[in-house]
Motif scaffolding. Sequence first.
Motif, PDB file in Angstrom:
ATOM      1  N   ILE A 172       0.622  -1.567   0.012  1.00  0.00           N
ATOM      2  CA  ILE A 172      -0.049  -0.102  -0.160  1.00  0.00           C
ATOM      3  C   ILE A 172       0.587   1.275  -0.291  1.00  0.00           C
ATOM      4  N   ASP A 173       0.764   2.167  -0.970  1.00  0.00           N
ATOM      5  CA  ASP A 173       1.758   2.943  -1.368  1.00  0.00           C
ATOM      6  C   ASP A 173       1.077   4.751  -1.567  1.00  0.00           C
ATOM      7  N   TYR A 174       1.414   5.285  -0.469  1.00  0.00           N
ATOM      8  CA  TYR A 174       1.400   6.709  -0.349  1.00  0.00           C
ATOM      9  C   TYR A 174       2.670   7.677  -0.655  1.00  0.00           C
ATOM     10  N   HIS A 175       3.380   6.973  -0.845  1.00  0.00           N
ATOM     11  CA  HIS A 175       4.468   7.985  -0.658  1.00  0.00           C
ATOM     12  C   HIS A 175       5.096   8.690  -1.258  1.00  0.00           C
ATOM     13  N   ASP A 176       4.708   8.805  -3.300  1.00  0.00           N
ATOM     14  CA  ASP A 176       4.683   9.929  -3.969  1.00  0.00           C
ATOM     15  C   ASP A 176       3.774  10.639  -4.089  1.00  0.00           C
ATOM     16  N   LEU A 177       2.229  10.602  -3.600  1.00  0.00           N
ATOM     17  CA  LEU A 177       1.369  11.201  -3.120  1.00  0.00           C
ATOM     18  C   LEU A 177       1.793  12.240  -2.192  1.00  0.00           C
ATOM     19  N   LEU A 178       2.411  11.283  -1.186  1.00  0.00           N
ATOM     20  CA  LEU A 178       1.875  12.030  -0.037  1.00  0.00           C
ATOM     21  C   LEU A 178       3.405  13.074   0.313  1.00  0.00           C
ATOM     22  N   LEU A 179       4.465  12.596  -0.039  1.00  0.00           N
ATOM     23  CA  LEU A 179       5.853  13.304  -0.161  1.00  0.00           C
ATOM     24  C   LEU A 179       5.781  15.118  -0.738  1.00  0.00           C
TER      25      LEU A 179
ATOM     26  N   ALA B 106       6.251  -4.431   7.015  1.00  0.00           N
ATOM     27  CA  ALA B 106       7.867  -3.773   7.271  1.00  0.00           C
ATOM     28  C   ALA B 106       6.786  -2.093   7.135  1.00  0.00           C
ATOM     29  N   ILE B 107       6.800  -1.147   7.841  1.00  0.00           N
ATOM     30  CA  ILE B 107       6.599   0.142   7.595  1.00  0.00           C
ATOM     31  C   ILE B 107       7.488   1.141   6.928  1.00  0.00           C
ATOM     32  N   GLU B 108       7.806   2.040   5.964  1.00  0.00           N
ATOM     33  CA  GLU B 108       8.129   2.766   5.959  1.00  0.00           C
ATOM     34  C   GLU B 108       7.835   4.310   5.727  1.00  0.00           C
ATOM     35  N   LEU B 109       8.402   5.282   6.585  1.00  0.00           N
ATOM     36  CA  LEU B 109       8.156   6.790   6.797  1.00  0.00           C
ATOM     37  C   LEU B 109       9.381   7.165   5.739  1.00  0.00           C
ATOM     38  N   THR B 110       8.752   8.107   5.372  1.00  0.00           N
ATOM     39  CA  THR B 110      10.439   9.477   4.463  1.00  0.00           C
ATOM     40  C   THR B 110       9.890   9.967   4.751  1.00  0.00           C
ATOM     41  N   ARG B 111      10.999  11.478   5.006  1.00  0.00           N
ATOM     42  CA  ARG B 111      11.006  12.604   4.637  1.00  0.00           C
ATOM     43  C   ARG B 111      11.883  13.964   3.905  1.00  0.00           C
ATOM     44  N   PRO B 112      11.363  14.328   3.202  1.00  0.00           N
ATOM     45  CA  PRO B 112      12.276  15.385   2.067  1.00  0.00           C
ATOM     46  C   PRO B 112      13.573  15.870   2.970  1.00  0.00           C
ATOM     47  N   PRO B 113      14.330  16.494   1.949  1.00  0.00           N
ATOM     48  CA  PRO B 113      15.322  17.146   2.663  1.00  0.00           C
ATOM     49  C   PRO B 113      14.104  18.354   2.227  1.00  0.00           C
ATOM     50  N   MET B 114      14.304  18.878   3.737  1.00  0.00           N
ATOM     51  CA  MET B 114      14.186  20.525   3.919  1.00  0.00           C
ATOM     52  C   MET B 114      14.029  21.339   5.201  1.00  0.00           C
ATOM     53  N   GLU B 115      14.139  22.031   4.841  1.00  0.00           N
ATOM     54  CA  GLU B 115      14.743  23.451   6.191  1.00  0.00           C
ATOM     55  C   GLU B 115      16.107  23.105   6.361  1.00  0.00           C
ATOM     56  N   GLY B 116      17.215  22.651   5.518  1.00  0.00           N
ATOM     57  CA  GLY B 116      18.487  22.004   6.082  1.00  0.00           C
ATOM     58  C   GLY B 116      18.369  20.902   5.804  1.00  0.00           C
ATOM     59  N   LYS B 117      17.888  20.651   6.743  1.00  0.00           N
ATOM     60  CA  LYS B 117      18.041  18.897   7.352  1.00  0.00           C
ATOM     61  C   LYS B 117      17.528  18.206   5.828  1.00  0.00           C
ATOM     62  N   PRO B 118      19.033  17.240   5.960  1.00  0.00           N
ATOM     63  CA  PRO B 118      18.894  16.167   5.061  1.00  0.00           C
ATOM     64  C   PRO B 118      18.117  15.457   5.065  1.00  0.00           C
TER      65      PRO B 118
ATOM     66  N   THR C 161       2.004  16.026  11.611  1.00  0.00           N
ATOM     67  CA  THR C 161       3.136  16.085  11.468  1.00  0.00           C
ATOM     68  C   THR C 161       2.383  15.123   9.943  1.00  0.00           C
ATOM     69  N   GLN C 162       3.741  15.303   8.356  1.00  0.00           N
ATOM     70  CA  GLN C 162       3.648  14.443   7.493  1.00  0.00           C
ATOM     71  C   GLN C 162       4.959  13.924   6.941  1.00  0.00           C
ATOM     72  N   TYR C 163       4.239  12.671   6.899  1.00  0.00           N
ATOM     73  CA  TYR C 163       5.507  12.364   6.195  1.00  0.00           C
ATOM     74  C   TYR C 163       4.904  11.192   4.091  1.00  0.00           C
ATOM     75  N   GLY C 164       6.549  11.392   3.661  1.00  0.00           N
ATOM     76  CA  GLY C 164       6.001   9.908   2.846  1.00  0.00           C
ATOM     77  C   GLY C 164       5.312   8.760   3.442  1.00  0.00           C
ATOM     78  N   SER C 165       4.687   7.566   3.211  1.00  0.00           N
ATOM     79  CA  SER C 165       4.664   6.437   3.694  1.00  0.00           C
ATOM     80  C   SER C 165       4.344   4.937   2.660  1.00  0.00           C
ATOM     81  N   ARG C 166       5.026   3.931   2.887  1.00  0.00           N
ATOM     82  CA  ARG C 166       4.780   2.590   2.072  1.00  0.00           C
ATOM     83  C   ARG C 166       4.240   2.069   3.773  1.00  0.00           C
TER      84      ARG C 166
END
Length: 610
Positions: free
Chosen positions: A192-199, A232-244, A212-217
Motif C-alpha cells: 500500500i503505497d502513499y509515498h509519491d502522493l504524500l511526499l 514493514a512500514i517505511e516513512l520518508t521525509r524529503p530534504p527540507m529546512e536545511g535537514k537532509p 506532521t506528515q511523511y511519505g509512507s508505504r
Amino acid sequence: MINFNLSYAIDPRFERRSDTFYVPRDVEFSEEKEMSFVTKTAYSVHMLLPSLEASLKDPDLGFPSITDITQLYKEGIPIPKLKNQASMQILALRLVKAVCDAILIICNLKPLQCLRDKFSWLWDEEFSRQTLAGVNPYSIKLVTQEWPVKSALDPDVYGPPESAFTEELVELEIKDFMTVEEALKQKKLFIIDYHDLLLPYVSKVRQIKGTTQYGSRALLFLTPDGTLKPIAIELTRPPMEGKPHWKQTFTPSLETTDLWLWRFAKAHFLAHDCGYHELVSHWYTLLPSFFGIRCINALKFCALRTHCVIEPYIIAANRQLSVMHPIYRLLHPHCCYTMKMNAFARQALINADGIIENSFSVGKYSMELCSMAYDQQWRFDRKALPADLINSCLGIAVEDPTAPHGLKLMIKDYPFANDGLMLWDALKQWAADYVNYYYKDASMVQYDIELQVWWTETKGHEDKKDEPWWPVLKTPEDLIGIITTIVWVASAHHSAVNFGQYDFAGYFPNRPSIARTNMPCKDPTGEQWKRFLDNPDSELLACFPSKIQATKVMAILHVLSNHSSDEEYIGEHIEPTWGEEPVIKKAFERFFLRLKELEILVMIGIQTIV
C-alpha cells in the motif's frame, strides 16, 4: 471607465458568502427525505461543533490514557446548552443525551471495532485484515518483479528514489517461508503505497500547527495459510529546512522499544490511509447514504472515486436526457440525491477550515491533494470493478476465463473483491436485460441523439475530455458497460467505502484521522526520544488526534455511516413505468431475486467466519 480589477475586498454592506450551496429543484430532497434522520442529524452535528469547541477549550488537549478514550463512549463530553434547542433535540436521538437542563453530552454508540475488542487495533492480524475487508479495500497492490520499489518523484528534490525495503530486511521477516526472489515470483508480496502522493506535501503540512506528515508505504506478505502479514512500514521525509533526506523502515518486533516504534509507524501510516480513504476513495467517487446494499459483507452490508466524479453524469443526464428516456429512468434511482449530498459536503465537511481540514492529516491541503489524486489516478475505463482490480489495484487480479467472474484473485480471502464481483455480475445482467430490450442493435444506439449527446457531455471532465481511454458508445454492449460502471460506482462502491466508517474509524485508535507528532526516533538525542523511552504509551497518545479532533470525526462518521429511516435498497422498489413493460418487469424480478440470493450467500460466509 469600468474597473474590472476584482482584487478588492467584498463590501459587507452589500455582499456576503451564502450559508448554503445551490442545487436545482429537481435534485433537492423530497419533503420526506428532508425530514429524515440522517440529513437533519448531519446539519445538527455541524451546529453542535461550536459548542463542543467551547467545552474543550484547549484544541491541542489529548487523551491521557486508553481508559479515558474508552470512557468517551460511556460518559461522553459535557457541552453547553445550544441556543437552537430544536436542532439539538433532533440530534439527541442518537448522538447526545440530556444530563440536566444546562448540559448535554455526546454519547455515540460504541463502534463495532470497540465492541469486539478495544485492544484489537494493536494486532498486526487486524491491521492486515482491514486492508482487504475494511473501509478502504482499494489501495493494496501486488509488488511486481521490479525490486526494490522505486519512487517516480524527482530525486533532486525528494531524495533517492529507491525504497528502504531492502532484500535483506524483507528476508528477515519472511525467512521461515521463502526468499524475496521466490516471494516475487509466486506473487506473495503486496504494498500500500502513499509515498509519491504524500511526499510533496510533507514540507507544507509541517508548517501547520499540531500536525506532521511523511511519505509512507506498507509492505505485506501473503502467508501459506492465505492470510496477510505486515512485514514493514517505511516513512520518508524529503530534504527540507536545511535537514537532509530522512527515510526509515519499521518492522514488527518483540523487543519493547522496537515494538513501540512499530506501533508509532502504524499510527502514522493509518492516518495517511484514513485521509486517502476520505479524500480519494470516498469523496472523488459520492452517492448519498440513502442507497444501501444489504447483501454485501465487505461492502458494509451493506469521495473522489464516488461523490465527486458522479456529478458530471448527473448534470449531463438532467441537461440532455428526457425524464421519459429509458436510460434516464435506469440511472435516476442511483443518482437522485447525490448533488444535494455533495452540496452538504462542500458546506460542512470539505469546506475551508472545515472538519476535514481541521481533523485529517493533510489539513488545508486536502482538496489540493484530492485534485492531485484525480489527475494522476482517475480513469473511467478502470472504474468497472474487474478493471479496477486488474489495473488500479495493479495485479491483485488477472483475467482468467476459467475462474469465477472471469478473474483470478491473487488473494483468495479478499471479501471486498469476492462479494463485489458477485454484485457486479448481478448489476451487469440487469443492465444488459434492460438495455437489450430498448436497443436491439447498434444503429439504435448510434442514432439516439439524446443518448449520444449525454455521453459526449458526460465525458466533459475538462482536463480529461480528450483522453483516448474514454469508451466509445456505438453498440448495446458499449452502453451496458458504461451504465454498469456508473451504477456500480454510485451504489456498491460507495457503500463499501461509506457505511463502515463508524465501525472501523469511530474508535479512533484503530484508524486515527491525523498524526500530530513526529516519529520519536527521528532525533534520538532529542527530548521527545527521552519521553518516549520513559513513557511510550503517553507519547503514542500525544500522537493520536486531540479530544476535539477525535470527537468531531467520531460524531460526523456516526452520521455518515447511518442509514436513513426511509432507506431505499437496490432492487426492492420497481419504477412504475418498468412494471408496465412485462419484459422489464420480469428482468427486474430476476435481479431482485439474485440480490436476495447474494444476501444469503454473504450472510452464510459471515456466520462461518464468526
